[in-house]
Design a protein around this motif. Sequence first.
Motif, PDB file in Angstrom:
ATOM      1  N   GLU A  22       7.705  16.049  -3.097  1.00 22.51           N
ATOM      2  CA  GLU A  22       6.496  15.355  -2.661  1.00 22.51           C
ATOM      3  C   GLU A  22       6.601  13.839  -2.843  1.00 22.51           C
ATOM      4  O   GLU A  22       5.971  13.068  -2.131  1.00 22.51           O
ATOM      5  N   VAL A  23       7.443  13.396  -3.766  1.00 30.30           N
ATOM      6  CA  VAL A  23       7.619  11.960  -4.004  1.00 30.30           C
ATOM      7  C   VAL A  23       8.099  11.238  -2.743  1.00 30.30           C
ATOM      8  O   VAL A  23       7.820  10.056  -2.547  1.00 30.30           O
TER       9      VAL A  23
ATOM     10  N   HIS B 127       5.239   9.544  -0.855  1.00 24.47           N
ATOM     11  CA  HIS B 127       4.414   8.520  -1.508  1.00 24.47           C
ATOM     12  C   HIS B 127       4.544   7.197  -0.753  1.00 24.47           C
ATOM     13  O   HIS B 127       5.631   6.804  -0.348  1.00 24.47           O
ATOM     14  N   GLN B 128       3.430   6.515  -0.556  1.00 23.51           N
ATOM     15  CA  GLN B 128       3.426   5.277   0.225  1.00 23.51           C
ATOM     16  C   GLN B 128       4.353   4.213  -0.339  1.00 23.51           C
ATOM     17  O   GLN B 128       4.972   3.465   0.408  1.00 23.51           O
TER      18      GLN B 128
ATOM     19  N   TYR C  31       7.115   4.697  -1.871  1.00 22.72           N
ATOM     20  CA  TYR C  31       8.503   5.080  -1.622  1.00 22.72           C
ATOM     21  C   TYR C  31       8.905   4.711  -0.199  1.00 22.72           C
ATOM     22  O   TYR C  31       9.995   4.243   0.049  1.00 22.72           O
TER      23      TYR C  31
END
Length: 115
Positions: free
Chosen positions: A42-43, A46-47, A49
């Motif tokens: 899910e990482v 992340h915005q 990332y």
Amino acid sequence: TVFSFETYSLGVNPEIVENPEEFRPERWTPEAEQARKGTRAEVLDHQFYKDPFSQGARRCPGSRIAVNETLVLLSQLVLDWKIEAPSNVTSLKDIEYEQQTLLVPKLPKMKFTPR
């Protein structure tokens, strides 16, 4: 103290991304993002990332211009030049990296021939 958020190793980690060296654009569809919810992968969604320009009220005001200029530059390079890597470089695995403030590739000498 130097602190950096290095994202390259996450994207090539087989524990996070299945078959990371395969080109599979379907990884980024809304359905694939939904399937990653609640998992270690899910990482990737992340915005911070995905976007080097930050988010929200403190987002870089020139971010759209920078992204568009980068796309135009790369497109024009590909249109105007034939780009060849040395014969000893056949995949991204052949390129060495070193940790500086960020993870930096040791780029090989590329051959540019006008089209």
